[in-house]
Design an enzyme around this catalytic site. Structure first.
Site, short mmCIF file in Angstrom:
data_model
loop_
_atom_site.label_atom_id
_atom_site.label_comp_id
_atom_site.label_asym_id
_atom_site.label_seq_id
_atom_site.Cartn_x
_atom_site.Cartn_y
_atom_site.Cartn_z
CD GLU A 157 61.94 -31.55 11.44
OE1 GLU A 157 60.76 -31.49 10.80
OE2 GLU A 157 62.35 -32.29 12.11
NE ARG B 262 43.29 -50.84 9.10
CZ ARG B 262 44.08 -50.53 9.98
NH1 ARG B 262 44.18 -51.41 11.02
NH2 ARG B 262 44.87 -49.49 10.12
CG HIS C 109 65.47 -37.37 5.62
ND1 HIS C 109 64.60 -38.07 4.79
CD2 HIS C 109 64.47 -37.05 6.51
CE1 HIS C 109 63.20 -38.26 5.01
NE2 HIS C 109 63.18 -37.33 6.18
C1 BG6 Z 1 60.16 -37.02 8.00
C2 BG6 Z 1 60.26 -37.06 9.57
O1 BG6 Z 1 60.85 -37.88 7.35
O2 BG6 Z 1 60.64 -35.69 7.81
C3 BG6 Z 1 59.59 -35.94 10.30
O3 BG6 Z 1 59.49 -37.91 9.77
C4 BG6 Z 1 60.30 -34.51 9.61
O4 BG6 Z 1 59.77 -35.99 11.59
C5 BG6 Z 1 60.42 -34.46 8.33
O5 BG6 Z 1 59.45 -33.44 10.50
C6 BG6 Z 1 61.09 -33.25 7.52
O6 BG6 Z 1 60.73 -33.25 6.45
P1 BG6 Z 1 60.88 -31.64 5.74
O7 BG6 Z 1 60.73 -31.91 4.25
O8 BG6 Z 1 59.86 -30.88 6.35
O9 BG6 Z 1 62.35 -31.15 5.99
#
Ligand code: BG6
Length: 523
Positions: free
Chosen positions: A249, A69, A273
């Protein structure tokens, strides 16, 4: 998966990566990125495309059209992307290579629901095709907020740009659609989105990105299991006690409060994932490595999982949300104090759950999954715990009972594999202790592979969808999560926050696994 074609004569293979993976050069194409002004393009897509252009290399006429946009022109677009590449890649940007690449970047400024924008896009693509001899090959990459996905797909169809693939009909170049997760919000919305997509594109044209599948260590799960003779015979309920999967995380929600309020850990990490990792670890050996055979086997695993719902969801799933605490030695706010989060938000930043796979291989073997934000460290791993030895030989007083064997597949960081087994402690007695046999990517291979996005973008250009999620995989994964979400929606609001930032989640998560006489691995 991509084939093993040696780079054609005249194309340079980066010496750092030589021997790691034989490269294939994709055919020319134009990639249209919708929502190109956003974060994903800056952080991931453009740096990856630049690295591919320099490393693989992409064909000299590979082109990118940004569609968004913001009122930019080609020059401003090139400048912004130059900044993104300078920030986003690890090494130096080669000025000449960038100049060369930048000439093939064009921009269309339009709202996503304006037919006129798509008409201009069509004209530009035809011009690029003719001037740069692209042969009509196009990738449409949706890097917008998900609410725009159906809108863009509809407009592409109405503008005649989707060019639905019909088997047997000659193609004027191929057209592919790449979409980013989340693929819907729950099972019905995912089905609705997939129906919209199917009205414009054949499933074979659709590439649903789950960046975990682009990680070297995740692809190595297949090699580890199926290129070694010694593991497959013991990869089943006769030898394996249980499997633990962790996606921990240390970061919080990183300014994505608005997104996260709609998502939560179950939708953000487990549905995609973690279930992808689980299907790779549990699948039957496919007859070959092709997009059909691999994805057929993965979906079979997901279909064999009984979705937790009602009482099983109450007993087998734990949710948590972080309160204020500590990260990296500094005080951090709780989730409810993060920007964009509601002050009484019931959204989970932590989930632990127990799943079973009802088939001959896995009957009775629990799979424990846990993921959370603001845990003490970043670590993604799969730990396979084997049964205890059937008979104890070493029973002299003072001899410790040997720990069961453990195989730890470390996805990130410290990528590698560890096998723990019992060894005799040197000395006159018969003491036993568990020791590690270790493989570290960093020491065994001198160079890293391409990053996850680069790998997946390349596969899409090559027309290889093995590492992308198919419609039935995504919908089956939603079906697994949907019962949990329904159960939560019907339950009273949880008593959040229930874990402190910087700790390993709520105590109920320990109780979940300890009830079965097992313990989460300490990371
Ligand atoms: C993303 C999520 O798909 O994967 C995030 O939306 C997350 O919340 C991230 O932090 C983690 O990815 P990676 O590759 O850092 O483990």
């Amino acid at each position: 998966m991509t084939g093993t074609t040696v780079a054609p004569p005249g194309t340079a293979v980066n010496p750092l990566r030589e021997g790691l993976r034989l490269e294939q050069t994709p055919p020319p194409c134009t990639m249209v990125i919708f929502g190109v002004t956003g974060d994903l393009t800056h952080r991931k897509l453009m740096p990856s495309l630049y690295e591919l252009a320099v490393d693989v290399p992409l064909p000299a006429n590979f082109s990118v059209v940004g569609f968004a946009r913001r009122d930019w022109d080609d020059e401003q677009f090139r400048q912004e992307m130059s900044d993104a590449v300078h920030k986003g890649i690890k090494g130096e940007v080669d000025a000449a290579a960038w100049q060369n690449f930048a000439q093939r970047l064009n921009y269309v400024s339009s709202n996503f629901d304006d037919p006129e924008g798509y008409r201009r896009l069509g004209e530009l693509l035809d011009r690029i095709d003719a001037e740069r001899n692209i042969g009509g090959n196009r990738i449409f990459y949706l890097a917008t907020p998900p609410s725009f996905y159906p809108v863009i797909v509809r407009h592409l169809r109405e503008a005649g740009l989707a060019r639905r693939f019909v088997p047997g009909e000659p193609e004027r170049g191929w057209t592919r659609l790449v979409i980013e997760k989340p693929f819907g919000h729950d099972l019905p919305s995912s089905q609705a989105l997939n129906n919209e997509i199917a009205s414009a594109f054949a499933e074979s044209q659709v590439y649903r990105i789950d960046h975990y599948l682009g990680k070297e260590t995740v692809q190595n799960l297949l090699v580890f299991r199926f290129a070694n003779e010694i593991f497959e015979p013991i990869w089943n309920r006769h030898y394996i006690d249980h499997v633990q999967m962790t996606v921990a995380e240390a970061i919080g929600i990183e300014g994505r409060g608005q997104f996260y309020e709609e998502a939560g850990a179950l939708r953000d990490i487990v549905q995609n994932h973690m279930l992808q990792l689980l299907s790779l670890i549990a699948m039957e050996p496919p007859s070959s490595i092709t997009e059909k055979t691999v994805r057929d086997e993965k979906v079979q695993v997901l279909q064999a999982i009984a979705p937790p719902r009602g009482r099983t969801a109450a007993a087998g799933v734990v949710r948590g949300q972080y309160g204020p605490g500590w990260a990296d030695g500094r005080a951090v706010p709780g989730y409810r104090q993060e920007q964009g989060a509601a002050p009484d938000s019931p959204v989970e930043t932590y989930v632990a759950l127990k799943l079973g796979i009802d088939n001959f291989r896995w009957a009775g073997v629990p799979f424990y999954l846990r993921t959370g934000k603001r845990l003490p460290q970043r670590a993604t791993e799969i730990a396979v715990q084997f049964n205890r030895v059937p008979h104890l030989l070493f029973t002299r007083a003072g001899t410790m009972r040997p720990e069961p064997n453990l195989l730890i597949l470390r996805i990130q960081p410290d990528e590698g594999i560890t096998l723990r087994f019992a060894a005799k402690v040197p000395g006159a007695g018969m003491q036993i202790r568990s020791v590690n046999m270790d493989f570290f990517y960093g020491t065994s291979f001198l160079a890293k592979g391409p990053d996850d996005y680069a790998r997946l973008l390349l596969d899409c250009m090559l027309g290889d969808a093995t590492l992308f999620a198919r419609r039935d995989e995504v919908e089956t994964a939603w079906a697994i999560c949907n019962g949990i979400m329904d159960h939560w929606a019907a339950a009273p609001d949880p008593d959040f926050p229930n874990y402190e930032a910087g700790t390993w989640g709520p105590p109920e998560s320990d109780a979940l696994i300890e009830r079965d006489g097992r313990r989460w691995r300490r990371l």
